[in-house]
Design a protein around this motif. Structure first.
Motif, PDB file in Angstrom:
ATOM      1  N   CYS A   1       0.834  -1.204   0.000  1.00 46.76           N
ATOM      2  CA  CYS A   1       0.000   0.000   0.000  1.00 46.76           C
ATOM      3  C   CYS A   1       0.871   1.257   0.000  1.00 46.76           C
ATOM      4  CB  CYS A   1      -0.928   0.011   1.218  1.00 46.76           C
ATOM      5  SG  CYS A   1      -2.358  -1.079   1.100  1.00 46.76           S
ATOM      6  N   GLY A   2       1.911   1.240   0.829  1.00 43.86           N
ATOM      7  CA  GLY A   2       2.798   2.394   0.891  1.00 43.86           C
ATOM      8  C   GLY A   2       3.520   2.653  -0.406  1.00 43.86           C
ATOM      9  N   ARG A   3       3.979   1.597  -1.076  1.00 44.79           N
ATOM     10  CA  ARG A   3       4.676   1.768  -2.348  1.00 44.79           C
ATOM     11  C   ARG A   3       3.720   2.258  -3.441  1.00 44.79           C
ATOM     12  NH1 ARG A   3       8.777   3.243  -1.186  1.00 44.79           N
ATOM     13  NH2 ARG A   3       9.467   2.963  -3.343  1.00 44.79           N
ATOM     14  N   VAL A   4       2.520   1.702  -3.452  1.00 43.39           N
ATOM     15  CA  VAL A   4       1.535   2.136  -4.451  1.00 43.39           C
ATOM     16  C   VAL A   4       1.142   3.592  -4.212  1.00 43.39           C
ATOM     17  CG1 VAL A   4      -0.809   1.774  -5.336  1.00 43.39           C
ATOM     18  CG2 VAL A   4       0.660  -0.192  -4.854  1.00 43.39           C
ATOM     19  N   PHE A   5       0.958   3.971  -2.945  1.00 41.44           N
ATOM     20  CA  PHE A   5       0.628   5.365  -2.650  1.00 41.44           C
ATOM     21  C   PHE A   5       1.746   6.298  -3.095  1.00 41.44           C
ATOM     22  CE2 PHE A   5       0.924   9.047   0.188  1.00 41.44           C
ATOM     23  CZ  PHE A   5      -0.295   9.656  -0.090  1.00 41.44           C
ATOM     24  N   ALA A   6       3.005   5.898  -2.859  1.00 43.41           N
ATOM     25  CA  ALA A   6       4.134   6.727  -3.286  1.00 43.41           C
ATOM     26  C   ALA A   6       4.115   6.921  -4.802  1.00 43.41           C
ATOM     27  CB  ALA A   6       5.447   6.087  -2.845  1.00 43.41           C
ATOM     28  N   TYR A   7       3.789   5.864  -5.549  1.00 42.75           N
ATOM     29  CA  TYR A   7       3.700   5.981  -7.008  1.00 42.75           C
ATOM     30  C   TYR A   7       2.555   6.895  -7.422  1.00 42.75           C
ATOM     31  CZ  TYR A   7       2.512   4.765 -11.798  1.00 42.75           C
ATOM     32  OH  TYR A   7       2.183   4.838 -13.136  1.00 42.75           O
ATOM     33  N   LEU A   8       1.398   6.719  -6.787  1.00 42.41           N
ATOM     34  CA  LEU A   8       0.232   7.510  -7.162  1.00 42.41           C
ATOM     35  C   LEU A   8       0.425   8.993  -6.839  1.00 42.41           C
ATOM     36  CD1 LEU A   8      -2.651   5.144  -5.964  1.00 42.41           C
ATOM     37  CD2 LEU A   8      -1.952   5.592  -8.329  1.00 42.41           C
ATOM     38  N   ALA A   9       1.025   9.272  -5.674  1.00 41.07           N
ATOM     39  CA  ALA A   9       1.199  10.663  -5.266  1.00 41.07           C
ATOM     40  C   ALA A   9       2.290  11.349  -6.074  1.00 41.07           C
ATOM     41  CB  ALA A   9       1.530  10.725  -3.770  1.00 41.07           C
ATOM     42  N   GLY A  10       3.362  10.618  -6.381  1.00 39.83           N
ATOM     43  CA  GLY A  10       4.461  11.201  -7.147  1.00 39.83           C
ATOM     44  C   GLY A  10       5.296  12.148  -6.301  1.00 39.83           C
ATOM     45  N   ASN A  11       6.378  12.649  -6.873  1.00 44.59           N
ATOM     46  CA  ASN A  11       7.289  13.550  -6.164  1.00 44.59           C
ATOM     47  C   ASN A  11       7.094  15.010  -6.531  1.00 44.59           C
ATOM     48  OD1 ASN A  11       8.899  11.849  -4.465  1.00 44.59           O
ATOM     49  ND2 ASN A  11       9.807  10.985  -6.312  1.00 44.59           N
ATOM     50  N   GLY A  12       6.088  15.298  -7.347  1.00 40.65           N
ATOM     51  CA  GLY A  12       5.833  16.676  -7.733  1.00 40.65           C
ATOM     52  C   GLY A  12       4.842  17.330  -6.795  1.00 40.65           C
ATOM     53  N   SER A  13       3.656  17.589  -7.307  1.00 45.41           N
ATOM     54  CA  SER A  13       2.626  18.234  -6.492  1.00 45.41           C
ATOM     55  C   SER A  13       2.150  17.342  -5.359  1.00 45.41           C
ATOM     56  CB  SER A  13       1.436  18.621  -7.382  1.00 45.41           C
ATOM     57  OG  SER A  13       0.917  17.468  -8.043  1.00 45.41           O
ATOM     58  N   GLY A  14       2.407  16.044  -5.453  1.00 47.52           N
ATOM     59  CA  GLY A  14       1.976  15.136  -4.395  1.00 47.52           C
ATOM     60  C   GLY A  14       2.974  14.977  -3.268  1.00 47.52           C
ATOM     61  N   LYS A  15       4.135  15.646  -3.353  1.00 46.09           N
ATOM     62  CA  LYS A  15       5.178  15.498  -2.329  1.00 46.09           C
ATOM     63  C   LYS A  15       4.683  15.847  -0.919  1.00 46.09           C
ATOM     64  CE  LYS A  15       9.473  14.712  -1.038  1.00 46.09           C
ATOM     65  NZ  LYS A  15      10.594  15.467  -1.650  1.00 46.09           N
ATOM     66  N   PRO A  16       3.904  16.931  -0.734  1.00 49.10           N
ATOM     67  CA  PRO A  16       3.417  17.217   0.630  1.00 49.10           C
ATOM     68  C   PRO A  16       2.595  16.073   1.221  1.00 49.10           C
ATOM     69  CG  PRO A  16       3.114  19.132  -0.776  1.00 49.10           C
ATOM     70  CD  PRO A  16       3.522  18.007  -1.674  1.00 49.10           C
ATOM     71  N   PHE A  17       1.851  15.363   0.379  1.00 53.42           N
ATOM     72  CA  PHE A  17       1.045  14.249   0.869  1.00 53.42           C
ATOM     73  C   PHE A  17       1.936  13.056   1.218  1.00 53.42           C
ATOM     74  CE2 PHE A  17      -1.726  16.851  -1.721  1.00 53.42           C
ATOM     75  CZ  PHE A  17      -2.846  16.979  -0.912  1.00 53.42           C
ATOM     76  N   LEU A  18       3.008  12.880   0.439  1.00 54.63           N
ATOM     77  CA  LEU A  18       3.978  11.843   0.778  1.00 54.63           C
ATOM     78  C   LEU A  18       4.638  12.132   2.120  1.00 54.63           C
ATOM     79  CD1 LEU A  18       5.910  10.963  -2.511  1.00 54.63           C
ATOM     80  CD2 LEU A  18       4.572   9.419  -1.082  1.00 54.63           C
ATOM     81  N   LEU A  19       4.988  13.404   2.337  1.00 57.74           N
ATOM     82  CA  LEU A  19       5.587  13.777   3.613  1.00 57.74           C
ATOM     83  C   LEU A  19       4.614  13.525   4.763  1.00 57.74           C
ATOM     84  CD1 LEU A  19       7.361  17.108   2.597  1.00 57.74           C
ATOM     85  CD2 LEU A  19       8.461  14.965   3.217  1.00 57.74           C
ATOM     86  N   ALA A  20       3.353  13.883   4.554  1.00 57.64           N
ATOM     87  CA  ALA A  20       2.349  13.682   5.598  1.00 57.64           C
ATOM     88  C   ALA A  20       2.192  12.200   5.934  1.00 57.64           C
ATOM     89  CB  ALA A  20       1.010  14.271   5.154  1.00 57.64           C
ATOM     90  N   ALA A  21       2.229  11.349   4.900  1.00 55.51           N
ATOM     91  CA  ALA A  21       2.059   9.911   5.124  1.00 55.51           C
ATOM     92  C   ALA A  21       3.252   9.294   5.831  1.00 55.51           C
ATOM     93  CB  ALA A  21       1.827   9.207   3.784  1.00 55.51           C
ATOM     94  N   ASN A  22       4.404   9.980   5.801  1.00 62.06           N
ATOM     95  CA  ASN A  22       5.628   9.393   6.348  1.00 62.06           C
ATOM     96  C   ASN A  22       6.184  10.106   7.572  1.00 62.06           C
ATOM     97  OD1 ASN A  22       6.863   7.151   4.407  1.00 62.06           O
ATOM     98  ND2 ASN A  22       5.835   8.668   3.135  1.00 62.06           N
ATOM     99  N   VAL A  23       5.608  11.238   7.949  1.00 61.84           N
ATOM    100  CA  VAL A  23       6.197  12.029   9.027  1.00 61.84           C
ATOM    101  C   VAL A  23       6.180  11.291  10.362  1.00 61.84           C
ATOM    102  CG1 VAL A  23       4.036  13.233   9.633  1.00 61.84           C
ATOM    103  CG2 VAL A  23       6.262  14.337  10.040  1.00 61.84           C
ATOM    104  N   LEU A  24       5.230  10.420  10.595  1.00 64.55           N
ATOM    105  CA  LEU A  24       5.215   9.592  11.804  1.00 64.55           C
ATOM    106  C   LEU A  24       5.583   8.144  11.501  1.00 64.55           C
ATOM    107  CD1 LEU A  24       2.047  10.784  13.788  1.00 64.55           C
ATOM    108  CD2 LEU A  24       4.441  11.414  14.152  1.00 64.55           C
ATOM    109  N   SER A  25       5.147   7.652  10.360  1.00 65.43           N
ATOM    110  CA  SER A  25       5.350   6.232  10.061  1.00 65.43           C
ATOM    111  C   SER A  25       6.815   5.887   9.822  1.00 65.43           C
ATOM    112  CB  SER A  25       4.508   5.820   8.846  1.00 65.43           C
ATOM    113  OG  SER A  25       4.901   6.522   7.677  1.00 65.43           O
TER     114      SER A  25
END
Length: 270
Positions: free
Chosen positions: A29-53
């Motif tokens: 799930c985490g890898r798929v979410f990283a792919y879906l969010a991407g490193n562009g405009s989705g980077k803030p969401f990636l950070l949010a998903a990983n800031v505690l995890s």
């Protein structure tokens, strides 16, 4: 001796199978979410998903490495500039001739699951008090009464509605608990590579389980039965703790799909 094989089988399946399967599911799930969010405009969401995890996951890795005589050469509990959903790491080495260190590979792989489930346990006690302990007592009663597999499934599935309707718990506490579960979700995981590295350690674990099962089978059958009840209680509790975290992972994937659609279809971002 007739108790040996059932006890050994339950020891392996009930202790190992649920954490491995659910841990792998959350990793995917985490890898798929990283792919879906991407490193562009989705980077803030990636950070949010990983800031505690990510700190939870890598902190567990570092602790397991130290406890089992691995050398931690470099580590980052959280690095905001990480790419492709990797925001932390632990680089470690060990002496392959040291059996404690070899067994430590198995513990290293499963440490994020163990620490993550402990965090979920604490969240349940803190934010949804009055729900988990009665649940554990109910599951143990099922084991003592020789309940069928379906009864354990129903019990595990009943925990999420119980959290929502927890009596005497404020709405604020429930929201805080849900958010904490949401943000640690991807930390309660184990990767395929980690499991591959843990193969010899797992074989050592099965050897220990076989010896313990053999020793217990030589005693009164009531002792073996008591252990089987404890194993089923533990396994059902583990599954129940995983379910809200997996639900959180599914919500992250839903958000990721929306981000992907917006980026690829609406903005036509490459």
């Amino acid at each position: 001796m007739e108790n040996f094989l059932p006890l050994f089988t339950q020891w392996i399946l009930l202790l190992c199978l649920p954490p491995v399967l659910f841990g792998l599911a959350l990793y995917v799930c985490g890898r798929v979410f990283a792919y879906l969010a991407g490193n562009g405009s989705g980077k803030p969401f990636l950070l949010a998903a990983n800031v505690l995890s990510t700190p939870l996951r890598e902190g567990a890795h570092a602790l397991a490495a130290v406890l089992f005589l691995h050398r931690v050469e470099s580590m980052r509990l959280f690095e905001a500039n990480g790419e492709n959903g990797e925001f932390g790491y632990v680089e470690h080495s060990y002496n392959p001739r040291n059996p404690i260190a070899v067994f430590g590979n198995f513990v290293y792989a499963m440490a994020p699951v163990a620490m993550g489930l402990f965090a979920v346990f604490v969240i349940f006690l803190s934010c949804f008090h009055g729900v988990l302990l009665p649940f554990i007592r109910e599951v143990r009663t099922l084991g003592e009464n020789g309940a069928e597999f379906s009864a354990y499934v129903r019990a595990a599935l009943s925990l999420i509605p119980a959290l929502i309707g927890a009596p005497g718990v404020s709405v604020f506490a429930k929201i805080v608990g849900a958010l904490l579960l949401f943000f640690i979700a991807f930390g309660v995981s184990v990767s395929f590579a980690e499991l591959s590295d843990a193969l010899y350690g797992f074989l050592m674990f099965t050897g220990i389980a076989a010896l313990v099962s053999l020793a217990l089978s030589l005693f009164d059958s009531r002792l073996a039965r008591a252990l089987r009840v404890s194993l089923t209680t533990f396994s059902t509790t583990v599954v129940a703790l995983f379910l809200p975290v997996c639900l959180a992972g599914a919500v992250w994937l839903f958000f990721g799909a929306i981000l992907f659609f917006f980026r690829k279809i609406v903005k036509k971002e490459a």
